[in-house]
Scaffold this motif. Structure first.
Motif, PDB file in Angstrom:
ATOM      1  N   GLN B  42       0.753  -1.425   0.089  1.00 36.78           N
ATOM      2  CA  GLN B  42       0.261   0.205  -0.103  1.00 36.78           C
ATOM      3  C   GLN B  42       0.964   1.032  -0.153  1.00 36.78           C
ATOM      4  OE1 GLN B  42      -3.645   0.115   2.385  1.00 36.78           O
ATOM      5  NE2 GLN B  42      -2.930  -1.670   3.065  1.00 36.78           N
ATOM      6  N   VAL B  43       0.425   1.856  -1.240  1.00 37.13           N
ATOM      7  CA  VAL B  43       1.061   3.467  -1.128  1.00 37.13           C
ATOM      8  C   VAL B  43       0.153   4.191  -1.280  1.00 37.13           C
ATOM      9  CG1 VAL B  43       2.923   4.794  -2.965  1.00 37.13           C
ATOM     10  CG2 VAL B  43       2.999   1.749  -2.553  1.00 37.13           C
ATOM     11  N   LYS B  44       0.876   5.247  -0.357  1.00 37.00           N
ATOM     12  CA  LYS B  44       0.113   7.186  -0.056  1.00 37.00           C
ATOM     13  C   LYS B  44       1.090   8.342  -0.808  1.00 37.00           C
ATOM     14  CE  LYS B  44      -3.482   9.181   1.991  1.00 37.00           C
ATOM     15  NZ  LYS B  44      -4.372   9.236   2.893  1.00 37.00           N
ATOM     16  N   SER B  49      -0.873  12.353  -5.217  1.00 34.38           N
ATOM     17  CA  SER B  49      -1.976  12.220  -5.415  1.00 34.38           C
ATOM     18  C   SER B  49      -2.198  11.718  -3.410  1.00 34.38           C
ATOM     19  CB  SER B  49      -2.911  10.772  -5.374  1.00 34.38           C
ATOM     20  OG  SER B  49      -3.975  10.633  -5.243  1.00 34.38           O
ATOM     21  N   PRO B  50      -3.948  12.738  -3.619  1.00 32.81           N
ATOM     22  CA  PRO B  50      -4.253  12.833  -1.929  1.00 32.81           C
ATOM     23  C   PRO B  50      -4.499  10.863  -1.546  1.00 32.81           C
ATOM     24  CG  PRO B  50      -5.808  13.693  -3.784  1.00 32.81           C
ATOM     25  CD  PRO B  50      -4.372  13.679  -4.294  1.00 32.81           C
ATOM     26  N   PHE B  51      -4.879   9.968  -2.250  1.00 31.76           N
ATOM     27  CA  PHE B  51      -5.005   8.709  -2.122  1.00 31.76           C
ATOM     28  C   PHE B  51      -4.228   7.708  -1.951  1.00 31.76           C
ATOM     29  CE2 PHE B  51      -7.963  11.356  -4.845  1.00 31.76           C
ATOM     30  CZ  PHE B  51      -8.942  11.473  -3.184  1.00 31.76           C
ATOM     31  N   ASN B  52      -4.617   6.687  -1.827  1.00 34.85           N
ATOM     32  CA  ASN B  52      -3.804   4.986  -0.908  1.00 34.85           C
ATOM     33  C   ASN B  52      -4.187   4.468  -2.136  1.00 34.85           C
ATOM     34  OD1 ASN B  52      -2.175   3.248   0.651  1.00 34.85           O
ATOM     35  ND2 ASN B  52      -4.001   2.331   1.023  1.00 34.85           N
ATOM     36  N   TYR B  53      -2.951   3.778  -2.559  1.00 34.29           N
ATOM     37  CA  TYR B  53      -3.248   3.078  -3.685  1.00 34.29           C
ATOM     38  C   TYR B  53      -3.132   1.575  -2.988  1.00 34.29           C
ATOM     39  CZ  TYR B  53      -2.858   6.515  -7.528  1.00 34.29           C
ATOM     40  OH  TYR B  53      -3.326   8.237  -8.155  1.00 34.29           O
ATOM     41  N   ASN B  88      -4.908   3.361  -7.812  1.00 34.77           N
ATOM     42  CA  ASN B  88      -5.954   4.293  -7.191  1.00 34.77           C
ATOM     43  C   ASN B  88      -7.272   3.319  -7.015  1.00 34.77           C
ATOM     44  OD1 ASN B  88      -6.795   4.364  -9.718  1.00 34.77           O
ATOM     45  ND2 ASN B  88      -7.277   6.870  -9.589  1.00 34.77           N
ATOM     46  N   PRO B  89      -7.789   4.032  -5.884  1.00 34.15           N
ATOM     47  CA  PRO B  89      -9.316   3.375  -4.904  1.00 34.15           C
ATOM     48  C   PRO B  89     -10.054   2.922  -6.238  1.00 34.15           C
ATOM     49  CG  PRO B  89      -8.554   4.966  -3.605  1.00 34.15           C
ATOM     50  CD  PRO B  89      -7.873   5.485  -5.127  1.00 34.15           C
ATOM     51  N   ALA B  90      -9.938   3.959  -7.321  1.00 39.30           N
ATOM     52  CA  ALA B  90     -10.817   4.396  -9.232  1.00 39.30           C
ATOM     53  C   ALA B  90      -9.969   3.006  -9.630  1.00 39.30           C
ATOM     54  CB  ALA B  90     -11.045   5.498  -9.114  1.00 39.30           C
ATOM     55  N   ASN B  92      -7.850   3.209 -11.981  1.00 43.31           N
ATOM     56  CA  ASN B  92      -8.097   3.717 -13.025  1.00 43.31           C
ATOM     57  C   ASN B  92      -6.201   4.276 -13.779  1.00 43.31           C
ATOM     58  OD1 ASN B  92      -8.178   6.175 -11.221  1.00 43.31           O
ATOM     59  ND2 ASN B  92      -9.600   7.108 -13.283  1.00 43.31           N
TER      60      ASN B  92
END
Lengths: 337, 264
Positions: B42-44, B49-53, B88-90, B92
């Motif tokens: 897990q990478v943030k 990006s403001p989101f966790n990948y 990313n959460p989406a 994409n």
């Protein structure tokens, strides 16, 4: 002792697992609207320069969002809100939609006609395999002409040597960057570095140092260094129009510092903020200006740079398949010392 | 904190010097283990990006543990290469991460029973790598370079299942302080590396702006005269500097072989 150490070990393992991070895909219109507003609030660099009250825009556009707002409506609201920034570097990009502010070139004279320009280099050479770079000898070989259509396209130093070698007996040179919407600063600097023989201060850059609208670093000087390849130190006229944007605006800002360079045509389109990219919870991409690049007087060029010699492409010349800007530049170069 | 770091620096400066004077009798025995494995990652990084990948990660780890002549002292060197691919959460956009870690640790063994050993130690750690976002334009990459001094502890437990001797090891590493690459909040890599504005890109790190923890557990199983090693490595890296948050979390299960060298 054993029990104590075992407990410590277990605690550390649990700690590592306890830090599991979770962000979930979220299409909530409210959350995506807020995320877009916040990203720009913390990163966009021209709020004060443009006197934009970002908080009041939140109130104006937030009212248009509710839980029944669909994807297309959300996009329209975000597009409208970001267009208030009057910045071609600010875009919202979804899988199906793309928002872009076009006011920087709309309602301005084009000063450019592609079919007319082709008359000038039709008999000239195209530079290798490059799509965006053309060059030719004009006025009986007395004037060199180079058209660079996009700084997205990079050119090898050896190709530039070949081009400048072609111009070695010319009296003056026309560098035409009209309709060049930008690209890589590395490419624009590579071309500009051919027109000076000493390291020259040509502008400044700032970056955000925090999330506040006025959190900026001190302007850091930007120098242009001469190329190791063939240099051109004779007269140069840079042709500009309103579609000179971003890296091309920066190219013009740097070139006009040089003593042997004049700019001719229309105002450039601006776009002096170095853009970053981020994203929204639903995966849409957002791009925004984050680092202002200033001219040599530490002034913004976000809204464009006026030419040294204003010239407009006339409809009479277009009918004659002549380019008013090129013809004027030829005359100026032939008559200047 | 300064005092602890001072002690650690003295340890790393003075111990290798004293060891060099007895170089002909320094090392008696060395274990070298090489493990490879897969796991989750897990990478943030808010620069990207403001989101966790989240996604998968893979790691290759080489570990050399030497018993030194000086009674009960050990030296451990670990080189670890890990890569990750996260979304990313989406789902994409991808982040690709690649990191190289090197650590040098000196341990002192305390026997607390016939089968159990405790090895507290002090370490120097070097880490370099990057996270690359496939969609970002002018901010596609976040580089990481850290040099730390820290503490480590190993617990060893040897036991038998029927006639097979097994060795369990748990190791925890935590850096106390050092320096790391810490670019200002909104600076571009263009400004830093093309234009040369590198005046404020190195910062002191300690618990006020960084927390990193590695939990490493292995079991050694003798197989036909050789030793099979099964391992689990949990790595947590958290930093908050110049309002840029970075969190990298990985859990990797590994398998490999251990070779023993006797150096006399």
């Amino acid at each position: 002792m054993n029990r104590l150490l075992t407990s410590v070990g277990l605690m550390m393992i649990l700690f590592a697992y306890g830090c599991e991070m979770v962000d979930e895909f979220d299409t909530s219109p409210r959350r995506n609207f807020d995320a877009c507003w916040k990203i720009l609030d913390e990163n966009y660099c021209f709020f004060d320069y443009k006197q934009i009250d970002w908080n009041s825009l939140y109130g104006k556009y937030s009212m248009q969002i509710n839980e029944s707002t669909d994807e297309r409506e959300l996009f329209q609201v975000l597009a409208s809100m970001t267009q208030e920034l009057q910045d071609g570097h600010v875009n919202v990009i979804s899988k199906y939609y793309f928002s872009s502010y076009e006011g920087w070139f709309q309602y301005h004279p084009a000063n450019f006609n592609w079919s007319v320009i082709q008359n000038y280099y039709r008999d000239g050479e195209r530079s290798g395999d490059y799509d965006e770079i053309r060059y030719a000898l004009l006025a009986g070989g007395q004037i060199g002409y180079i058209y660079y259509g996009s700084f997205d396209e990079s050119i090898l130093e050896s190709e530039l040597n070949k081009i400048f070698g072609t111009f070695k007996d010319c009296k003056g040179l026309i560098v035409d960057v009209r309709d060049n919407g930008g690209g890589s600063l590395t490419n624009s600097d590579r071309l500009a570095s051919r027109f000076l023989d000493t390291k020259t201060l040509c502008g400044y850059i700032q970056h955000k140092t925090g999330k506040g609208h006025n959190d900026f670093s001190e302007p850091y000087p930007l120098y242009l260094e001469p190329s190791h390849g063939d240099l051109w130190l004779k007269q140069v006229i840079v042709l500009t129009n309103r579609r000179c944007f971003s890296a091309t605006n920066n190219f013009v800002s740097k070139m006009r510092v040089l003593p042997n360079v004049r700019t001719l045509g229309g105002s450039t389109g601006g776009g002096s903020g170095f853009p970053f990219t981020s994203e929204l919870p639903n995966g849409w991409r957002i791009r925004f200006s984050t680092s202002p690049i200033l001219d040599i007087n530490k002034q913004h060029t976000e809204f464009g740079i006026e030419p040294d010699i204003p010239v407009t492409l006339t409809s009479e010349d277009i009918e004659k398949q002549k380019d008013t800007l090129i013809e004027t530049a030829i005359q100026l170069l032939l008559t200047s010392d | 904190m300064k005092r602890i770091i001072g002690y650690l620096l003295m340890c790393f400066i003075t111990y290798p010097l004293s060891a060099q004077f007895n170089s002909e009798e320094v090392q008696r025995e060395m274990n070298e283990g090489t493990l490879a494995g897969f796991g989750t990652s897990q990478v943030k990084d808010t620069y990207l990006s403001p989101f966790n990948y989240s996604g998968w990660g893979a790691r290759i780890l080489n570990e050399r543990m030497s018993l030194l002549r000086r009674m009960n002292f050990f030296r451990q060197q670990i080189i670890s290469v890990d890569i990750s691919s996260t979304q990313n959460p989406a789902e994409n956009v991808n982040d690709f991460g690649a990191f190289v870690d090197y650590s040098l640790t000196y341990y002192y063994r305390i026997r607390t029973g016939n089968n159990f050993s405790l090895l507290p130690g002090a370490s120097a750690h070097l880490m370099g790598g990057f996270i690359y976002n496939t969609r970002n334009g002018n901010n596609p990459l976040s580089a990481k370079v850290d040099i730390d001094l820290g503490l480590s502890v190993i617990m060893l437990y040897t036991f038998r299942i029927k006639k097979y001797p097994l060795t369990l090891r748990y190791q925890a590493d935590i850096p106390l302080g050092g320096i790391f690459f810490s670019p200002p909040y909104g600076i571009s890599y263009y400004e830093m590396f093309n234009e040369g504005n590198r005046s404020e890109i190195i910062a002191f790190n300690s618990f006020h702006n960084k927390l990193a923890l590695k939990n490493y557990a292995t079991v050694d199983i003798p197989v036909h005269g050789s030793t099979l090693r099964l391992g689990y490595l949990s790595s947590l890296y958290y930093s908050d500097t110049n309002q840029i948050d970075t969190r990298i979390l990985s859990n990797t299960f590994m398998i490999g072989w251990v070779k023993k060298f006797v150096l006399r």
